[in-house]
Design a protein around this motif. Structure first.
Motif, short mmCIF file in Angstrom:
data_model
loop_
_atom_site.label_atom_id
_atom_site.label_comp_id
_atom_site.label_asym_id
_atom_site.label_seq_id
_atom_site.Cartn_x
_atom_site.Cartn_y
_atom_site.Cartn_z
N UNK A 1 2.72 10.09 9.45
CA UNK A 1 3.61 10.75 8.51
C UNK A 1 4.73 9.81 8.10
N UNK A 2 5.35 10.10 6.96
CA UNK A 2 6.59 9.44 6.58
C UNK A 2 7.69 9.95 7.51
N UNK A 3 8.57 9.05 7.92
CA UNK A 3 9.72 9.40 8.77
C UNK A 3 9.34 9.98 10.13
N UNK A 4 8.14 9.67 10.61
CA UNK A 4 7.78 10.19 11.93
C UNK A 4 8.71 9.59 12.99
N UNK A 5 9.06 10.33 14.04
CA UNK A 5 8.53 11.64 14.42
C UNK A 5 9.22 12.82 13.75
N UNK B 1 0.23 7.31 1.68
CA UNK B 1 -0.01 8.50 0.87
C UNK B 1 1.31 8.96 0.26
N UNK B 2 1.27 9.39 -0.99
CA UNK B 2 2.45 10.02 -1.60
C UNK B 2 2.60 11.39 -0.94
N UNK B 3 3.40 11.42 0.13
CA UNK B 3 3.48 12.61 0.97
C UNK B 3 4.03 13.82 0.21
N UNK C 1 -5.79 11.15 7.11
CA UNK C 1 -5.03 9.89 7.16
C UNK C 1 -4.76 9.47 8.58
N UNK C 2 -5.29 8.29 8.95
CA UNK C 2 -5.04 7.71 10.27
C UNK C 2 -4.42 6.33 10.14
N UNK C 3 -3.89 6.00 8.96
CA UNK C 3 -3.38 4.64 8.72
C UNK C 3 -1.88 4.58 8.96
N UNK D 1 0.81 -1.22 0.00
CA UNK D 1 0.00 0.00 0.00
C UNK D 1 0.84 1.27 0.00
N UNK D 2 2.14 1.15 -0.20
CA UNK D 2 3.00 2.34 -0.21
C UNK D 2 2.62 3.27 -1.36
N UNK D 3 2.34 4.52 -1.05
CA UNK D 3 1.95 5.48 -2.06
C UNK D 3 0.63 5.18 -2.73
N UNK D 4 -0.24 4.44 -2.07
CA UNK D 4 -1.52 4.03 -2.68
C UNK D 4 -2.37 5.25 -3.02
N UNK D 5 -2.41 6.21 -2.11
CA UNK D 5 -3.04 7.49 -2.42
C UNK D 5 -1.98 8.29 -3.19
N UNK D 6 -2.01 8.12 -4.48
CA UNK D 6 -0.95 8.58 -5.36
C UNK D 6 -1.17 10.02 -5.80
N UNK D 7 -0.22 10.51 -6.57
CA UNK D 7 -0.34 11.85 -7.16
C UNK D 7 -1.61 11.96 -8.00
N UNK D 8 -1.94 10.88 -8.70
CA UNK D 8 -3.15 10.87 -9.53
C UNK D 8 -4.41 10.91 -8.68
N UNK D 9 -4.41 10.20 -7.57
CA UNK D 9 -5.56 10.23 -6.65
C UNK D 9 -5.72 11.63 -6.08
#
Length: 312
Positions: free
Chosen positions: A257-261, A235-237, A228-230, A208-216
């Motif tokens: 988030x990516x790379x949290x914290x 998401x393509x951050x 986003x709570x997943x 599911x990496x980047x599933x919510x893509x630039x196109x979405x």
């Protein structure tokens, strides 16, 4: 004698419960495993895991008699389940007990972002109500068109709550579900084009990496909002940040988030983004239930009983 090794940022109550119930050693981080004496590592048959960093082949190599990794949390993408399965190591997680809290937070993020609750509170605390008149207008949320990406346990709870807000509910999932008249979309781009707010409730991991893509994100459009709570990875951050900064996306409510914290500082300059520090399940009651379910899985493994919530 078999031993349990617990790894992660357990609070005092969780640590004491583990130590009271099991012959248990508790480490704060994954990288501390290598520092244990070999004779200790060779006795570890089960790991209670409460970490967000990777637990893969390298860690498993250090524990040659490992038979179970009991994850604290519903998301287990930090654990290499494929390698675990190949080695006969079972993995469990803690589903269901956190569904309500995570779904509640998703709705809270939606309300906070759309009604500008954080901004209005800050404005009022600064004394602007008395000196500057009334606060500006926000966005109506009830009755809107909303979409849920991933109609699993938590996604379903989110959708149920949105239905109570009289929303028109759309969703995307691997297959069509039995719902009370909600609209199914086989393609996430089609879903985004049909709604104004997109709730992301996918499982994490490579699939599911980047599933919510630039196109979405582009299909969601300039009035669109992402909640986003997943996992940040779903998401393509970078594309989301670009769209937010360019006015091509109206806003976001984010608990992950990516790379949290160490999140991207670009978020801090966006007043239309509500930020939370990954607190979806962070209530006293739910965290206690998650810890108890983890211990129950460990106990079942030690006694040879069926695991309560296996994932492989």
């Amino acid at each position: 004698m078999s031993k349990i090794l617990a790894i992660g940022n357990y609070n005092d109550a969780e640590r004491k419960a583990l130590e009271a119930q099991f012959d248990c050693l508790v480490l704060a981080r994954e990288d501390e495993v290598a520092g244990l004496p070999q004779e200790v590592r060779e006795t570890v048959t089960a790991v209670g895991y409460k970490g967000h960093h990777g637990f893969g082949a390298e860690q498993m190599d250090l524990l040659p008699t490992l038979g179970l990794i009991a994850n604290y949390g519903v998301g287990y993408d930090a654990i290499d389940t494929r390698t675990a399965s190949a080695r006969g190591i079972k993995v469990t997680n803690t589903p269901d007990v956190l569904n309500d809290d995570v779904a509640d937070l998703a709705i809270a993020l939606w309300l906070m972002q759309g009604r500008e609750l954080e901004q209005a509170a800050t404005w009022t605390r600064a004394g602007n109500w008395a000196s500057g008149g009334t606060y500006g207008l926000a966005r109506k949320l009830s009755g809107g068109k909303v979409g849920v990406v991933g109609l699993g346990r938590i996604g379903r709870e989110i959708a149920d709550r949105l239905a109570a807000f009289k929303c028109e509910v759309h969703y995307h999932s691997r297959s069509e579900k039995e719902t009370p008249g909600w609209t199914y979309h086989a393609d996430p781009v089609d879903l985004a084009a049909a709604v104004d707010v997109l709730f992301v409730a996918l499982v994490g991991g490579p699939e599911t990496e980047g599933y919510v893509s630039k196109e979405v994100i582009a299909a969601l459009g300039s009035r669109g909002v992402i909640v986003n709570i997943s996992r940040g990875s779903t998401v393509d951050e970078a594309a989301m940040l670009d769209a937010l900064e360019a006015g091509e996306l109206a806003g976001a409510g984010l608990d992950v988030f990516v790379n949290e914290p160490d999140i991207d500082p670009r978020f801090f300059d966006l007043p239309n983004v509500v930020i939370q520090p990954h607190v979806g399940s962070a209530t006293v009651e739910t965290r206690a239930a998650m810890a108890a379910l983890q211990r129950d899985n460990l106990q079942a493994f030690l006694t040879g009983a069926d695991l309560l919530t296996p994932v492989n």
